[in-house]
Write a protein that holds these residues in place. Structure first.
Motif, PDB file in Angstrom:
ATOM      1  N   ILE A  55      -8.042   2.499   6.537  1.00 20.42           N
ATOM      2  CA  ILE A  55      -6.629   2.911   6.440  1.00 20.42           C
ATOM      3  C   ILE A  55      -5.837   1.902   5.619  1.00 20.42           C
ATOM      4  O   ILE A  55      -5.016   2.264   4.766  1.00 20.42           O
ATOM      5  CB  ILE A  55      -6.030   3.068   7.854  1.00 20.42           C
ATOM      6  CG1 ILE A  55      -6.684   4.256   8.564  1.00 20.42           C
ATOM      7  CG2 ILE A  55      -4.522   3.255   7.776  1.00 20.42           C
ATOM      8  CD1 ILE A  55      -6.284   4.384  10.019  1.00 20.42           C
ATOM      9  N   ALA A  56      -6.081   0.619   5.871  1.00 19.63           N
ATOM     10  CA  ALA A  56      -5.379  -0.415   5.107  1.00 19.63           C
ATOM     11  C   ALA A  56      -5.725  -0.330   3.626  1.00 19.63           C
ATOM     12  O   ALA A  56      -4.865  -0.477   2.753  1.00 19.63           O
ATOM     13  CB  ALA A  56      -5.729  -1.796   5.663  1.00 19.63           C
ATOM     14  N   LEU A  58      -6.681   2.346   1.939  1.00 22.69           N
ATOM     15  CA  LEU A  58      -6.077   3.535   1.342  1.00 22.69           C
ATOM     16  C   LEU A  58      -4.571   3.370   1.149  1.00 22.69           C
ATOM     17  O   LEU A  58      -3.982   3.983   0.250  1.00 22.69           O
ATOM     18  CB  LEU A  58      -6.360   4.760   2.220  1.00 22.69           C
ATOM     19  CG  LEU A  58      -7.833   5.187   2.297  1.00 22.69           C
ATOM     20  CD1 LEU A  58      -7.988   6.387   3.217  1.00 22.69           C
ATOM     21  CD2 LEU A  58      -8.378   5.514   0.906  1.00 22.69           C
ATOM     22  N   MET A  59      -3.953   2.555   1.994  1.00 22.45           N
ATOM     23  CA  MET A  59      -2.519   2.317   1.833  1.00 22.45           C
ATOM     24  C   MET A  59      -2.244   1.546   0.551  1.00 22.45           C
ATOM     25  O   MET A  59      -1.245   1.791  -0.134  1.00 22.45           O
ATOM     26  CB  MET A  59      -1.980   1.543   3.035  1.00 22.45           C
ATOM     27  CG  MET A  59      -1.898   2.364   4.321  1.00 22.45           C
ATOM     28  SD  MET A  59      -1.273   1.396   5.713  1.00 22.45           S
ATOM     29  CE  MET A  59       0.371   0.984   5.125  1.00 22.45           C
ATOM     30  N   PHE A  60      -3.124   0.609   0.231  1.00 28.35           N
ATOM     31  CA  PHE A  60      -2.941  -0.188  -0.986  1.00 28.35           C
ATOM     32  C   PHE A  60      -3.572   0.468  -2.214  1.00 28.35           C
ATOM     33  O   PHE A  60      -3.186   0.150  -3.342  1.00 28.35           O
ATOM     34  CB  PHE A  60      -3.529  -1.588  -0.790  1.00 28.35           C
ATOM     35  CG  PHE A  60      -2.753  -2.447   0.160  1.00 28.35           C
ATOM     36  CD1 PHE A  60      -1.594  -3.098  -0.236  1.00 28.35           C
ATOM     37  CD2 PHE A  60      -3.165  -2.590   1.470  1.00 28.35           C
ATOM     38  CE1 PHE A  60      -0.871  -3.890   0.646  1.00 28.35           C
ATOM     39  CE2 PHE A  60      -2.456  -3.389   2.366  1.00 28.35           C
ATOM     40  CZ  PHE A  60      -1.292  -4.039   1.947  1.00 28.35           C
ATOM     41  N   ARG A  61      -4.515   1.349  -2.028  1.00 27.47           N
ATOM     42  CA  ARG A  61      -5.184   2.028  -3.141  1.00 27.47           C
ATOM     43  C   ARG A  61      -5.232   3.530  -2.888  1.00 27.47           C
ATOM     44  O   ARG A  61      -6.268   4.081  -2.526  1.00 27.47           O
ATOM     45  CB  ARG A  61      -6.603   1.488  -3.316  1.00 27.47           C
ATOM     46  CG  ARG A  61      -6.682   0.041  -3.773  1.00 27.47           C
ATOM     47  CD  ARG A  61      -6.265  -0.109  -5.221  1.00 27.47           C
ATOM     48  NE  ARG A  61      -7.066   0.735  -6.108  1.00 27.47           N
ATOM     49  CZ  ARG A  61      -8.252   0.393  -6.578  1.00 27.47           C
ATOM     50  NH1 ARG A  61      -8.775  -0.784  -6.251  1.00 27.47           N
ATOM     51  NH2 ARG A  61      -8.919   1.200  -7.375  1.00 27.47           N
ATOM     52  N   PRO A  62      -4.088   4.234  -3.036  1.00 31.90           N
ATOM     53  CA  PRO A  62      -4.077   5.677  -2.778  1.00 31.90           C
ATOM     54  C   PRO A  62      -4.976   6.462  -3.727  1.00 31.90           C
ATOM     55  O   PRO A  62      -5.400   7.570  -3.417  1.00 31.90           O
ATOM     56  CB  PRO A  62      -2.600   6.051  -2.970  1.00 31.90           C
ATOM     57  CG  PRO A  62      -2.037   4.956  -3.818  1.00 31.90           C
ATOM     58  CD  PRO A  62      -2.774   3.719  -3.434  1.00 31.90           C
TER      59      PRO A  62
END
Length: 305
Positions: A55-56, A58-62
């Motif tokens: 999740i972390a 994906l938050m920084f690398r959508p």
């Protein structure tokens, strides 16, 4: 007697050993259950930490999330559709209001001298095409539009083309940092009313509309200024300044090159646009009406307003 006594002793030993065996089995089951619970707990912990890390990430690398989604759930392939580029004439199509009856009226002697022949227009087209590296067909449409507009509003077409060349380099989609648009770099927000009958300010990038509006503005400035130099100075926005930073000289130098080209002379297409020492065009009032109109005169003068 002795045999019975031995069997009784054996039975007693078996009965006595059963509780101990049951305890061992119960203890083994308890240990096995604790192991399963511990394993499950460790597994859930690992999955939880991995999920938080994902999740972390994906938050920084959508973008990775999109790639993962497309990998897991691929979209159906859309059928490729052929895209046909619009014909060049469609891009140059004039607004309906620009088509006037003036184009059908017979030419006067002055207009014939001003507009020249089809061969002269072709010379101008070829020269501008090479000088500004614009496709010949596109340049031909720009030149034709400039000549037709010049005939309608009574302004020298070569002056219109010279302004177009210096302002935008014949780029119909040019736009300056202050909002001047199109071939003649018209400030559409200031002159928005002139575009109303041609579809509004969104027509500022329409080459035909831009040439027409820019030419009308230029004619108005030349008429009010009393000379081509004064009109060009106002056109470039330097009316309140002591100098136009050489803008008028550059336009007039290009105008004189175009005059030479239209006369069949060989003029180099390369080299910078430099000022000319030849006297500037003058304005001559028409004798028959007393109003300012096109008047073709010999020498180096532009046909005045």
């Amino acid at each position: 007697m002795t045999h019975r006594s031995t069997e009784a002793s054996s039975d007693a030993s078996t009965v006595a050993g059963q509780p101990a065996l049951a305890q061992l089995r119960a203890r083994a089951k308890a240990i096995s259950a604790r192991g399963v619970l511990a394993t499950a707990q460790h597994t859930l912990t690992v999955f939880g930490i991995s999920a938080l890390a994902l999740i972390a990430l994906l938050m920084f690398r959508p973008d990775l999330g999109k790639q993962l989604t497309h990998s897991l759930f691929p979209l159906p392939m859309a059928e490729a559709q052929a895209v046909e580029a619009p014909h060049l004439s469609a891009l140059m199509e004039a607004p309906a209001s620009v088509q006037t009856a003036a184009n059908e009226a017979p030419l006067s002697k002055e207009e014939k001298a001003l507009l020249g022949t089809q061969r002269q227009q072709q010379w101008v087209t070829n020269w501008l095409s090479k000088r500004y590296r614009v496709a010949n067909d596109a340049t031909n449409m720009l030149v034709s539009t400039a000549y037709l507009t010049a005939r309608e509003i009574k302004l020298d077409p070569l002056l219109i083309l010279a302004v177009m060349a210096i302002e935008s380099g014949l780029n119909p989609f040019a736009e300056s940092p202050v909002g001047a648009q199109g071939l003649m770099q018209v400030m559409s927000k200031i002159h928005h009313e002139k575009f109303q009958d041609m579809g509004g300010v969104q027509a500022a990038l329409n080459p035909v509309a831009n040439i027409r509006v820019g030419s009308l503005i230029l004619k108005d400035y030349v008429t009010r200024g009393g000379s081509v130099e004064a009109g060009l100075k106002t056109y470039v926005g330097a009316a309140g300044f002591a100098t136009d930073s050489g803008y008028g000289s550059r336009v007039l130098a290009e105008y004189r090159r175009l005059k030479q080209v239209s006369a069949g002379q060989r003029v180099p297409t390369s080299g910078p646009v430099l000022a000319s020492s030849t006297p500037a065009p003058t304005i001559m009032p028409a004798k028959d009406t007393g109003s300012l109109t096109i008047k073709v005169v010999p020498s180096n003068n532009i046909a005045g307003l």
